[in-house]
Design an enzyme around this catalytic site. Structure first.
Site, PDB file in Angstrom:
ATOM      1  N   LYS A   1       0.838  -1.206   0.000  1.00 55.19           N
ATOM      2  CA  LYS A   1       0.000   0.000   0.000  1.00 55.19           C
ATOM      3  C   LYS A   1       0.871   1.253   0.000  1.00 55.19           C
ATOM      4  O   LYS A   1       0.631   2.206  -0.751  1.00 55.19           O
ATOM      5  CB  LYS A   1      -0.914   0.025   1.228  1.00 55.19           C
ATOM      6  CG  LYS A   1      -1.538   1.390   1.493  1.00 55.19           C
ATOM      7  CD  LYS A   1      -2.316   1.418   2.778  1.00 55.19           C
ATOM      8  CE  LYS A   1      -1.550   1.544   4.018  1.00 55.19           C
ATOM      9  NZ  LYS A   1      -1.124   2.899   4.396  1.00 55.19           N
ATOM     10  N   ASN A   2       1.924   1.263   0.824  1.00 53.44           N
ATOM     11  CA  ASN A   2       2.738   2.470   0.979  1.00 53.44           C
ATOM     12  C   ASN A   2       3.722   2.709  -0.157  1.00 53.44           C
ATOM     13  O   ASN A   2       4.412   3.715  -0.171  1.00 53.44           O
ATOM     14  CB  ASN A   2       3.446   2.449   2.340  1.00 53.44           C
ATOM     15  CG  ASN A   2       2.441   2.636   3.463  1.00 53.44           C
ATOM     16  OD1 ASN A   2       1.290   3.012   3.219  1.00 53.44           O
ATOM     17  ND2 ASN A   2       2.863   2.370   4.683  1.00 53.44           N
TER      18      ASN A   2
ATOM     19  N   CYS B   1      -4.261  12.372  13.238  1.00 54.74           N
ATOM     20  CA  CYS B   1      -4.909  11.054  13.143  1.00 54.74           C
ATOM     21  C   CYS B   1      -4.681  10.298  14.431  1.00 54.74           C
ATOM     22  O   CYS B   1      -3.964  10.792  15.318  1.00 54.74           O
ATOM     23  CB  CYS B   1      -4.419  10.296  11.920  1.00 54.74           C
ATOM     24  SG  CYS B   1      -2.941   9.341  12.202  1.00 54.74           S
TER      25      CYS B   1
ATOM     26  N   ARG C   1       1.017  14.416  13.177  1.00 55.21           N
ATOM     27  CA  ARG C   1       1.460  14.187  11.790  1.00 55.21           C
ATOM     28  C   ARG C   1       1.378  15.431  10.905  1.00 55.21           C
ATOM     29  O   ARG C   1       0.709  15.423   9.863  1.00 55.21           O
ATOM     30  CB  ARG C   1       0.695  13.030  11.171  1.00 55.21           C
ATOM     31  CG  ARG C   1       0.824  11.752  11.985  1.00 55.21           C
ATOM     32  CD  ARG C   1       0.151  10.588  11.355  1.00 55.21           C
ATOM     33  NE  ARG C   1       0.871  10.104  10.189  1.00 55.21           N
ATOM     34  CZ  ARG C   1       0.446   9.086   9.433  1.00 55.21           C
ATOM     35  NH1 ARG C   1      -0.686   8.486   9.716  1.00 55.21           N
ATOM     36  NH2 ARG C   1       1.137   8.666   8.405  1.00 55.21           N
TER      37      ARG C   1
ATOM     38  N   ASP D   1       5.353   0.438  11.914  1.00 53.79           N
ATOM     39  CA  ASP D   1       4.133  -0.217  11.430  1.00 53.79           C
ATOM     40  C   ASP D   1       4.045  -1.679  11.844  1.00 53.79           C
ATOM     41  O   ASP D   1       3.054  -2.337  11.552  1.00 53.79           O
ATOM     42  CB  ASP D   1       4.032  -0.094   9.904  1.00 53.79           C
ATOM     43  CG  ASP D   1       3.823   1.341   9.454  1.00 53.79           C
ATOM     44  OD1 ASP D   1       3.957   1.610   8.255  1.00 53.79           O
ATOM     45  OD2 ASP D   1       3.531   2.199  10.320  1.00 53.79           O
TER      46      ASP D   1
ATOM     47  N   ARG E   1      -8.295  -0.822   5.124  1.00 52.24           N
ATOM     48  CA  ARG E   1      -7.535   0.253   4.487  1.00 52.24           C
ATOM     49  C   ARG E   1      -6.190  -0.229   3.957  1.00 52.24           C
ATOM     50  O   ARG E   1      -5.653   0.329   3.006  1.00 52.24           O
ATOM     51  CB  ARG E   1      -7.274   1.390   5.481  1.00 52.24           C
ATOM     52  CG  ARG E   1      -8.508   2.191   5.852  1.00 52.24           C
ATOM     53  CD  ARG E   1      -8.103   3.438   6.609  1.00 52.24           C
ATOM     54  NE  ARG E   1      -7.133   4.218   5.831  1.00 52.24           N
ATOM     55  CZ  ARG E   1      -6.611   5.348   6.291  1.00 52.24           C
ATOM     56  NH1 ARG E   1      -6.948   5.802   7.495  1.00 52.24           N
ATOM     57  NH2 ARG E   1      -5.742   6.036   5.560  1.00 52.24           N
TER      58      ARG E   1
HETATM   59  C1  EPZ Z   1       4.610   6.860   6.355  1.00 52.17           C
HETATM   60  O1  EPZ Z   1       3.831   7.891   6.962  1.00 52.17           O
HETATM   61  C2  EPZ Z   1       3.686   5.646   6.256  1.00 52.17           C
HETATM   62  N1  EPZ Z   1       2.544   5.996   5.446  1.00 52.17           N
HETATM   63  C3  EPZ Z   1       3.221   5.247   7.647  1.00 52.17           C
HETATM   64  O2  EPZ Z   1       2.455   4.044   7.540  1.00 52.17           O
HETATM   65  C4  EPZ Z   1       4.440   4.940   8.512  1.00 52.17           C
HETATM   66  O3  EPZ Z   1       4.024   4.688   9.827  1.00 52.17           O
HETATM   67  C5  EPZ Z   1       5.393   6.154   8.517  1.00 52.17           C
HETATM   68  O4  EPZ Z   1       5.739   6.531   7.177  1.00 52.17           O
HETATM   69  C6  EPZ Z   1       6.686   5.862   9.268  1.00 52.17           C
HETATM   70  O5  EPZ Z   1       7.329   4.745   8.739  1.00 52.17           O
HETATM   71  C7  EPZ Z   1       2.679   5.980   4.082  1.00 52.17           C
HETATM   72  O6  EPZ Z   1       3.718   5.721   3.525  1.00 52.17           O
HETATM   73  C8  EPZ Z   1       1.467   6.322   3.291  1.00 52.17           C
HETATM   74  P1  EPZ Z   1       6.609  10.282   8.406  1.00 52.17           P
HETATM   75  P2  EPZ Z   1       4.367   9.408   6.973  1.00 52.17           P
HETATM   76  O7  EPZ Z   1       6.421  11.554   7.657  1.00 52.17           O
HETATM   77  O8  EPZ Z   1       5.201   9.645   5.801  1.00 52.17           O
HETATM   78  C9  EPZ Z   1       6.890  13.688  11.714  1.00 52.17           C
HETATM   79  C10 EPZ Z   1       0.626   2.597   7.861  1.00 52.17           C
HETATM   80  O9  EPZ Z   1       0.291   2.015   8.900  1.00 52.17           O
HETATM   81  N2  EPZ Z   1       6.744  14.654  10.601  1.00 52.17           N
HETATM   82  O10 EPZ Z   1       7.786   9.466   8.075  1.00 52.17           O
HETATM   83  O11 EPZ Z   1       3.201  10.275   7.185  1.00 52.17           O
HETATM   84  C11 EPZ Z   1       5.655  12.826  11.917  1.00 52.17           C
HETATM   85  O12 EPZ Z   1       4.686  13.473  12.693  1.00 52.17           O
HETATM   86  C12 EPZ Z   1       1.077   4.074   7.922  1.00 52.17           C
HETATM   87  O13 EPZ Z   1       0.643   2.083   6.737  1.00 52.17           O
HETATM   88  C13 EPZ Z   1       6.803  16.005  10.874  1.00 52.17           C
HETATM   89  O14 EPZ Z   1       6.959  16.420  12.018  1.00 52.17           O
HETATM   90  O15 EPZ Z   1       5.291   9.402   8.263  1.00 52.17           O
HETATM   91  C14 EPZ Z   1       6.236  11.587  12.585  1.00 52.17           C
HETATM   92  O16 EPZ Z   1       6.364  11.792  13.954  1.00 52.17           O
HETATM   93  C15 EPZ Z   1       0.796   4.700   9.247  1.00 52.17           C
HETATM   94  N3  EPZ Z   1       6.653  16.883   9.838  1.00 52.17           N
HETATM   95  C16 EPZ Z   1       7.598  11.461  11.918  1.00 52.17           C
HETATM   96  O17 EPZ Z   1       7.912  12.749  11.371  1.00 52.17           O
HETATM   97  C17 EPZ Z   1       6.479  16.456   8.528  1.00 52.17           C
HETATM   98  O18 EPZ Z   1       6.341  17.298   7.611  1.00 52.17           O
HETATM   99  C18 EPZ Z   1       7.669  10.428  10.804  1.00 52.17           C
HETATM  100  O19 EPZ Z   1       6.567  10.616   9.975  1.00 52.17           O
HETATM  101  C19 EPZ Z   1       6.433  15.087   8.285  1.00 52.17           C
HETATM  102  C20 EPZ Z   1       6.572  14.193   9.333  1.00 52.17           C
END
Ligand code: EPZ
Length: 426
Positions: free
Chosen positions: A22-23, A120, A125, A308, A400
């Site tokens: 999915k990702n 969420c 996020r 995850d 999902r």
């Molecule tokens: C991706 O989410 C995945 N989703 C998530 O999978 C996964 O948990 C996550 O990466 C971490 O591996 C998809 O790929 C669609 P991040 P993402 O930006 O990109 C902070 C699942 O279960 N952050 O790497 O949204 C954020 O809040 C899902 O399939 C900022 O502060 O995660 C978090 O604490 C859930 N500012 C950390 O960084 C930003 O602009 C990592 O988030 C972006 C992120």
């Protein structure tokens, strides 16, 4: 709303197949925005988020045909004309990853309007790092009435150093940089296999990218990209979930159509718990003989132990002899499954981002509530070994990101059925 009914106690035996990731599929579908040509994606999983992405692209004027049931789960997308480069709130609120259209829309059309994704279940996020990167590339960013608007004549190459490792942030800015004027250097990038998969697709479209999969990515922008046919990676998190299912149920399970290289941290942790794993080229046989040992685990960006898989590992830890300390380093609120596992008799104490799991504790059936995608998976795993019949509510969370998980698990001996409709009418 659909529910699952699971009668625990059956060891899982046989072969279970892993679907596409999915990702990986979500950013690759968004990347189709970067060209007016046809894009064909194979191995697209049949999950609810893909359906949402189809609606998102079609609302912008694209055509997107999800070819389920045909060979290869082929999906055909064409963004010949993007009449309305906007990601509407109604769609974005159901799937945060909708914000992945921001970079490609600005790069292709010079304009993007994307609803600000709210928080969420697992954390705030924000997407501030996406916006910061686009501003460095010359986009003018404004926010009004819950929408972000980004405008530019043409993006220009920039030096981007991420304050924090972000998966979709890296993907979003990578898609922006491929059509930018000049070179972009991105540092402290996410190294997840999904980033590498997207970069491989973009290279197939004519993009010039170096270093994807490492912490530094270099992109030489080009003026135009063309169509491509690309096969999506197998889902390493679905594969990891099935490895835990085999281990926790005391079964003998062959997890097929996966990429073991993407699961190194998960494999190492399960072996530390005493799980027996035979790793093949694109399959892993999992067996647990007798006692499982407790092990501490902390979630880290790839190639570390994936966040995850944290909830699924916690379900397993309830069946390990001893105390396991689980630390969640990526998201600030990713222990929603703890209260539900505790309802089933688990012994888990949470203190901030650390959960202490004492095992082995026999689990009993109970009515439990799914809260987010991976928390739901951990409840299914717990229900597979609980004494009696567990009712899982709100399984739309699991739909999902898992393709017909109840059918796949039933295929290897689980007693699980869905109450209610499979998928809502189109
Ligand atoms: C991706 O989410 C995945 N989703 C998530 O999978 C996964 O948990 C996550 O990466 C971490 O591996 C998809 O790929 C669609 P991040 P993402 O930006 O990109 C902070 C699942 O279960 N952050 O790497 O949204 C954020 O809040 C899902 O399939 C900022 O502060 O995660 C978090 O604490 C859930 N500012 C950390 O960084 C930003 O602009 C990592 O988030 C972006 C992120």
């Amino acid at each position: 709303m659909d529910k699952f009914v699971v009668r625990g106690g059956n060891p899982l035996l046989g072969t279970i197949k892993v679907s596409g990731a999915k990702n990986s599929a979500l950013p690759c579908m968004a990347a189709a925005i970067l060209t007016e040509d046809e894009v064909i994606l194979e191995n697209i999983p049949q999950v609810r988020d893909i359906e949402t992405e189809r609606k998102l692209l079609e609302a912008m004027g694209a055509t997107c045909e999800l070819g389920y049931g045909r060979a290869q789960h082929r999906t055909t997308i064409q963004c010949a004309v993007l009449s309305d480069p906007e990601a509407k709130y109604e769609i974005v609120k159901t799937m945060r990853a909708s914000s992945l259209v921001l970079g490609p829309l600005v790069a292709r059309t010079g304009m993007a309007r994307v609803a600000v994704p709210g928080g969420c279940a697992i954390g705030g996020r924000p997407i501030d790092l996406h916006l910061k990167g686009l501003e460095l590339m010359g986009a003018n960013i404004t926010q009004e009435h819950g929408y972000i608007e980004a405008r530019t004549e043409r993006l220009k190459g920039a030096h981007i150093l991420f304050d924090k490792i972000t998966v979709t942030g890296t993907e979003d800015l990578l898609m922006a940089a491929v059509l930018a004027d000049g070179e972009t250097v991105m540092e402290n990038c996410a190294q997840e296999p999904e980033v590498t998969d997207l970069a491989a697709m973009l290279a197939g479209m004519g993009a010039q990218i170096q270093g994807a999969g490492s912490s530094t990515i270099r992109v030489q922008g080009v003026s135009k990209l063309h169509g491509v046919k690309h096969r999506i990676n197998p889902d390493r998190i679905e594969a990891g979930t099935f490895l835990v299912a085999g281990a926790i149920s005391g079964g003998d399970l062959n997890v097929d159509c996966c990429n073991p290289q993407h699961l190194a941290a998960v494999i190492a942790k399960l072996e530390e718990c005493g799980v027996r794993l035979d790793v093949g080229k694109d399959s892993i046989r999992v067996r647990s003989e007798g006692k499982l040992k407790a092990a501490d685990m902390a979630t880290v960006e790839y190639p570390g132990f994936p966040t995850d898989m944290q909830a699924q590992f916690m379900a397993l830890a309830t069946q390990c002899e001893g105390t396991s300390v689980v630390t969640e380093n990526i998201f600030e609120n990713r222990f929603m499954h703890v209260s539900e596992l505790s309802r089933m008799g688990a012994n888990i104490k949470v203190d901030g981002r650390t959960a202490t799991v004492r095992g082995k504790t026999p689990l009993q059936s109970a009515a439990v509530m799914c809260s987010d995608l991976r928390a739901s998976a951990s409840l299914v795993l717990a229900a597979l070994i609980a004494d009696g019949e567990t009712i899982l509510d709100r399984v739309y969370h699991i739909d999902r990101g898992y393709e017909r998980i109840e059918e796949k698990l039933r295929g290897v001996g689980a007693q699980i059925r869905r109450m209610g409709e499979v998928f809502g009418k189109r």
